[in-house]
Design an enzyme around this catalytic site. Structure first.
Site, PDB file in Angstrom:
ATOM      1  N   GLU A   1      26.122  77.741  62.805  1.00 34.75           N
ATOM      2  CA  GLU A   1      24.686  77.775  63.148  1.00 34.75           C
ATOM      3  C   GLU A   1      24.219  76.443  63.737  1.00 34.75           C
ATOM      4  OE1 GLU A   1      23.433  80.631  63.087  1.00 34.75           O
ATOM      5  OE2 GLU A   1      24.763  81.690  61.682  1.00 34.75           O
TER       6      GLU A   1
ATOM      7  N   ARG B   1      24.402  62.609  55.190  1.00 36.62           N
ATOM      8  CA  ARG B   1      23.994  63.492  54.096  1.00 36.62           C
ATOM      9  C   ARG B   1      22.705  62.972  53.507  1.00 36.62           C
ATOM     10  NH1 ARG B   1      28.025  66.804  51.463  1.00 36.62           N
ATOM     11  NH2 ARG B   1      29.856  66.584  52.801  1.00 36.62           N
TER      12      ARG B   1
ATOM     13  N   LYS C   1      41.955  54.164  61.641  1.00 36.14           N
ATOM     14  CA  LYS C   1      40.744  53.372  61.374  1.00 36.14           C
ATOM     15  C   LYS C   1      40.969  51.876  61.668  1.00 36.14           C
ATOM     16  CE  LYS C   1      38.664  57.016  59.479  1.00 36.14           C
ATOM     17  NZ  LYS C   1      37.597  57.775  60.097  1.00 36.14           N
TER      18      LYS C   1
ATOM     19  N   ARG D   1      40.754  55.592  51.160  1.00 36.70           N
ATOM     20  CA  ARG D   1      40.615  54.247  51.690  1.00 36.70           C
ATOM     21  C   ARG D   1      40.058  53.326  50.615  1.00 36.70           C
ATOM     22  NH1 ARG D   1      36.741  54.207  54.699  1.00 36.70           N
ATOM     23  NH2 ARG D   1      36.242  56.416  54.898  1.00 36.70           N
TER      24      ARG D   1
ATOM     25  N   SER E   1      32.375  59.430  56.896  1.00 40.55           N
ATOM     26  CA  SER E   1      33.539  60.190  56.444  1.00 40.55           C
ATOM     27  C   SER E   1      33.110  61.340  55.526  1.00 40.55           C
ATOM     28  CB  SER E   1      34.501  59.278  55.686  1.00 40.55           C
ATOM     29  OG  SER E   1      35.031  58.332  56.582  1.00 40.55           O
TER      30      SER E   1
ATOM     31  N   ALA F   1      41.945  65.463  49.619  1.00 45.03           N
ATOM     32  CA  ALA F   1      43.224  65.986  50.125  1.00 45.03           C
ATOM     33  C   ALA F   1      43.100  66.219  51.632  1.00 45.03           C
ATOM     34  CB  ALA F   1      43.564  67.292  49.415  1.00 45.03           C
ATOM     35  N   ARG F   2      44.192  66.027  52.347  1.00 46.66           N
ATOM     36  CA  ARG F   2      44.135  66.020  53.810  1.00 46.66           C
ATOM     37  C   ARG F   2      45.200  66.894  54.445  1.00 46.66           C
ATOM     38  NH1 ARG F   2      40.009  62.603  56.282  1.00 46.66           N
ATOM     39  NH2 ARG F   2      39.054  61.646  54.478  1.00 46.66           N
TER      40      ARG F   2
ATOM     41  N   TYR G   1      48.287  55.706  51.752  1.00 49.78           N
ATOM     42  CA  TYR G   1      47.255  56.666  52.135  1.00 49.78           C
ATOM     43  C   TYR G   1      46.829  56.511  53.601  1.00 49.78           C
ATOM     44  CZ  TYR G   1      42.890  58.963  52.859  1.00 49.78           C
ATOM     45  OH  TYR G   1      41.908  59.742  53.422  1.00 49.78           O
TER      46      TYR G   1
ATOM     47  N   ASP H   1      37.144  62.536  65.213  1.00 49.13           N
ATOM     48  CA  ASP H   1      36.932  61.370  64.344  1.00 49.13           C
ATOM     49  C   ASP H   1      36.598  60.079  65.102  1.00 49.13           C
ATOM     50  OD1 ASP H   1      36.906  60.403  61.637  1.00 49.13           O
ATOM     51  OD2 ASP H   1      38.777  59.361  62.033  1.00 49.13           O
TER      52      ASP H   1
HETATM   53  P1  GDP Z   1      34.585  64.635  58.341  1.00 53.59           P
HETATM   54  O1  GDP Z   1      35.358  63.833  57.363  1.00 53.59           O
HETATM   55  O2  GDP Z   1      33.357  63.892  58.822  1.00 53.59           O
HETATM   56  O3  GDP Z   1      35.419  65.134  59.459  1.00 53.59           O
HETATM   57  O4  GDP Z   1      33.967  65.915  57.574  1.00 53.59           O
HETATM   58  P2  GDP Z   1      34.476  67.445  57.499  1.00 53.59           P
HETATM   59  O5  GDP Z   1      34.161  68.204  58.744  1.00 53.59           O
HETATM   60  O6  GDP Z   1      35.880  67.464  57.044  1.00 53.59           O
HETATM   61  O7  GDP Z   1      33.512  68.012  56.376  1.00 53.59           O
HETATM   62  C1  GDP Z   1      33.365  67.392  55.123  1.00 53.59           C
HETATM   63  C2  GDP Z   1      32.684  68.331  54.162  1.00 53.59           C
HETATM   64  O8  GDP Z   1      31.379  68.673  54.636  1.00 53.59           O
HETATM   65  C3  GDP Z   1      33.417  69.648  53.962  1.00 53.59           C
HETATM   66  O9  GDP Z   1      33.339  70.004  52.602  1.00 53.59           O
HETATM   67  C4  GDP Z   1      32.629  70.624  54.801  1.00 53.59           C
HETATM   68  O10 GDP Z   1      32.733  71.939  54.329  1.00 53.59           O
HETATM   69  C5  GDP Z   1      31.217  70.089  54.691  1.00 53.59           C
HETATM   70  N1  GDP Z   1      30.415  70.432  55.875  1.00 53.59           N
HETATM   71  C6  GDP Z   1      30.767  70.264  57.171  1.00 53.59           C
HETATM   72  N2  GDP Z   1      29.796  70.722  57.998  1.00 53.59           N
HETATM   73  C7  GDP Z   1      28.806  71.179  57.204  1.00 53.59           C
HETATM   74  C8  GDP Z   1      27.524  71.784  57.464  1.00 53.59           C
HETATM   75  O11 GDP Z   1      27.093  71.992  58.608  1.00 53.59           O
HETATM   76  N3  GDP Z   1      26.767  72.119  56.378  1.00 53.59           N
HETATM   77  C9  GDP Z   1      27.207  71.902  55.097  1.00 53.59           C
HETATM   78  N4  GDP Z   1      26.405  72.262  54.099  1.00 53.59           N
HETATM   79  N5  GDP Z   1      28.413  71.350  54.816  1.00 53.59           N
HETATM   80  C10 GDP Z   1      29.194  70.994  55.848  1.00 53.59           C
HETATM   81  P1  PGA Z   2      37.528  60.474  57.616  1.00 59.08           P
HETATM   82  O1  PGA Z   2      38.515  59.254  57.420  1.00 59.08           O
HETATM   83  O2  PGA Z   2      37.085  60.832  56.245  1.00 59.08           O
HETATM   84  O3  PGA Z   2      36.424  59.890  58.440  1.00 59.08           O
HETATM   85  O4  PGA Z   2      38.234  61.612  58.273  1.00 59.08           O
HETATM   86  C1  PGA Z   2      39.874  59.332  57.269  1.00 59.08           C
HETATM   87  C2  PGA Z   2      40.325  58.268  56.291  1.00 59.08           C
HETATM   88  O5  PGA Z   2      39.929  58.316  55.122  1.00 59.08           O
HETATM   89  O6  PGA Z   2      41.088  57.407  56.707  1.00 59.08           O
HETATM   90 MN    MN Z   3      37.382  64.565  59.652  1.00 61.89          MN
END
Ligand code: GDP
Ligand code: PGA
Ligand code: MN
Length: 583
Positions: free
Chosen positions: A492, A397, A207, A70, A249, A365-366, A198, A278
């Site tokens: 966990e 984070r 979005k 994005r 994200s 990458a998606r 993209y 999402d």
């Molecule tokens: P989204 O874009 O918010 O859906 O995020 P994703 O679920 O795709 O996760 C993004 C990154 O965060 C990936 O590299 C995951 O492996 C990492 N991740 C997701 N959950 C956790 C967690 O509970 N602990 C840690 N350390 N990393 C996580």
């Molecule tokens: P996401 O967003 O990282 O919250 O899944 C998707 C996007 O980049 O459009």
């Molecule tokens: Mn996601």
């Protein structure tokens, strides 16, 4: 008769006159249409078929190397009054933006097919669902929209009934980053996107519609359009609580939504159901609770890091009928990304022989895949009335300061906790990675109006008759002195969700602090989790001086939104600052 479709037909004709396509194709969403599109894209190299034994009906798409995420600096909210877009958005006047976009779109579809995509965000019969029509010259966008939305004849019929729909116009243009804009006209229910193929820039239902335009509509209509996953936690007694969680994200929404319980929990009968990964649309039901639907029909997930260990449900989901974008390839044509397994890829995401100099897959990458293929897909995800939400979770984070979990004392405090959210930036948007920025409710890039008004809208749900969810904050990403994550995360995380549900039901204990109710390590069920002494201490620690600095900086942050910031929120910040100074 037909007057509603007349408006649509008229708009399609106007767009065709402007963009000059060779052909117009109205998408019906059928299997044969999809197959035809895929044939065309295989022929011109837009899609590469993957190994059909390991990944049937799956493809790799390699985007332009400058078009991989994005583009927040090129994304605008165009309201007639600049203040309505707020300091949280880039703004352009609607007339300037239309002039700019009309010039870009003029003649841009010559030699191309213009696709008209009617789509519905949400179950087709849901009163919470909303429709849109995206016009695009990208068959890749059509194929992705078919997976991500309810697209085609049923959506067109609903549009004919309702008359109202969001108009999205998209062209990949020349894919020139200097001729790229993502414009939103919330007052006209219109989106115009030029120069990018993209996902977040081009799949306008996601979005652009379901967050930026919908948040604006939701404010006027008394509901919420949020950047949240939705999951159901079923306990051994068969009772299910639904939880919605906002993380920026690439901060773990997809992973949490597809959580697999730790073995002990699994054996005891705990289950986690995925409703959405999402986006979440919520509104108060007759009983005062918030009811939520997932407006999407598919997942557009981050591939890197997805593995049998981290997210087995996602991996199972993407074994077939999946479009991969910008992943690497193995010698035998299987998709590959960092964190998947120990194999060595043969090609990187650009299609070059892999030379081990950088990642094989682009960090953003998606995969695009139908949600119905997910083993944990909740039957309730298709429920027209949505699911009742017991808890709302905010998180980001945060390498330091922020404990594993805490609970807001009430709704107003919870709104402040959401407004105060901060996170280190990720590869989901262009720009530096790992920089801490404020990202209220994970909506910084997605709120279609002034954040001050958005906070006021959130506060407005707390009224007589409301039966609102509890609000929590989590941080899976706290790091120790060795720079490693202190909390094992992933499956966990259910232990933290269990504590939340127990709090909702008045069972679990916690200690009141100025930042909210904080559990001690013993308040969570941590049997069998290998936690270092440092982790046991730090994850549940309340660092008073650290929080004083944090809450003081929050005052400055709120001040950036000026006069419109609700007094109740400022008072809440003042109350916490005061409590932190006392004692
Ligand atoms: P989204 O874009 O918010 O859906 O995020 P994703 O679920 O795709 O996760 C993004 C990154 O965060 C990936 O590299 C995951 O492996 C990492 N991740 C997701 N959950 C956790 C967690 O509970 N602990 C840690 N350390 N990393 C996580
Ligand atoms: P996401 O967003 O990282 O919250 O899944 C998707 C996007 O980049 O459009
Ligand atoms: Mn996601």
């Amino acid at each position: 008769m037909g007057s509603q479709l007349d408006a649509l037909n008229q708009w399609v004709m106007d767009v065709a006159r402007l963009t000059q396509p060779d052909r117009i194709h109205w998408c019906d969403g059928s299997d044969s249409e999809f197959a035809e599109l895929v044939r065309g894209m295989e022929a011109d190299g837009t899609l590469l078929p993957l190994n059909s034994e390991t990944h049937p009906e799956s493809w790799l798409h390699r985007s332009h190397p400058d078009d991989v995420a994005r583009v927040e600096h090129l994304t605008f909210v165009c309201t007639s009054d600049r203040e309505d877009a707020g300091p949280n958005n880039h703004w352009m006047s609607p007339s300037d933006a239309h002039a700019k976009m009309d010039a870009l779109f003029a003649g841009c579809m010559r030699g191309r097919t213009m696709y008209v995509i009617p789509y519905c965000m949400g179950p087709i019969d849901s009163p919470l669902a909303r429709c849109g029509v995206e016009i695009t010259d990208s068959p890749y966008v059509v194929a992705n929209m078919r997976i991500m939305t309810r697209m085609g004849a049923a959506a067109l019929a609903r549009i004919e009934r309702e008359g109202r729909f969001v108009k999205g116009l998209h062209s990949i243009g020349e894919l020139d980053p200097n001729r790229r804009f993502i414009m939103h006209f919330p007052e006209e229910l219109t989106i115009q996107s030029y120069g990018s193929g993209y996902g977040g820039n081009a799949l306008l239902g996601k979005k652009c519609h379901a967050l930026r335009i919908a948040s604006h509509q939701a404010r006027n209509e008394g509901w919420l359009a949020e950047h949240m996953l939705i999951l159901g936690v079923e306990n051994p007694k068969g009772e299910t609580h639904y939880i919605a969680a906002a993380f920026p994200s690439a901060c773990g929404k997809t992973n949490l939504a597809m959580l697999i319980p730790p073995e002990g929990y699994r054996n005891a009968g705990w289950k986690v159901w995925t409703v959405g990964d999402d986006i979440c649309w919520m509104r108060p039901g007759p009983d005062g609770r918030l009811y939520a639907i997932n407006p999407e029909a598919g997942f557009f997930g981050v591939a890197p890091g997805t593995s049998e260990k981290s997210n087995p449900n996602a991996l199972a989901t993407i074994q077939r009928k999946t479009i991969f974008t910008n992943v690497g390839l193995t010698e035998d044509g299987q998709p590959w990304w960092e964190g998947l397994d120990d194999r060595k890829p043969a090609f990187d995401w650009r299609g070059n022989a892999y030379d081990f100099s950088g990642p094989a897959a682009h960090p953003n990458a998606r995969f695009t895949v139908s949600a119905r293929q997910c083993p944990s897909w909740s039957p309730k995800a298709e429920d027209a009335q949505g699911v009742p939400i017991s808890a709302i979770v905010f998180g980001g984070r945060r390498a330091s300061l922020v404990p594993l979990v805490f609970e807001a004392r009430d709704w107003t405090h919870g709104v402040l906790v959401g407004a105060a959210m901060g996170s280190e930036t990720t590869a989901a948007a262009t720009g530096a990675v790992g920089v801490m920025r404020r990202d209220p409710m994970a909506m910084k890039p997605f709120c279609g109006y002034n954040f001050a008004d958005y906070f006021a809208h959130w506060l407005s749900f707390d009224k007589p008759g409301a039966n609102l969810p509890k609000i929590f904050h989590v941080n899976w990403f706290r790091k120790g002195t060795d720079g490693k994550f202190l909390w094992p995360g992933f499956g966990e995380n259910l232990r933290v969700l269990e504590w939340m549900i127990d709090r909702v039901e008045g069972r679990a204990s916690a200690t009141d602090t100025p930042i909210g109710a904080l559990p001690k390590a013993d308040d969570l069920r941590l049997d069998g989790v290998a936690l270092s002494d440092e982790a046991r201490r730090v994850l549940f620690d309340f660092d008073r001086p650290g929080w004083q600095a944090e809450i003081d900086s929050l005052e400055d942050f709120l001040a950036e939104f000026g006069e419109r910031v609700p007094d109740a929120l400022k008072r809440e910040q003042g109350r916490i600052a005061e409590e932190l100074r006392a004692s």
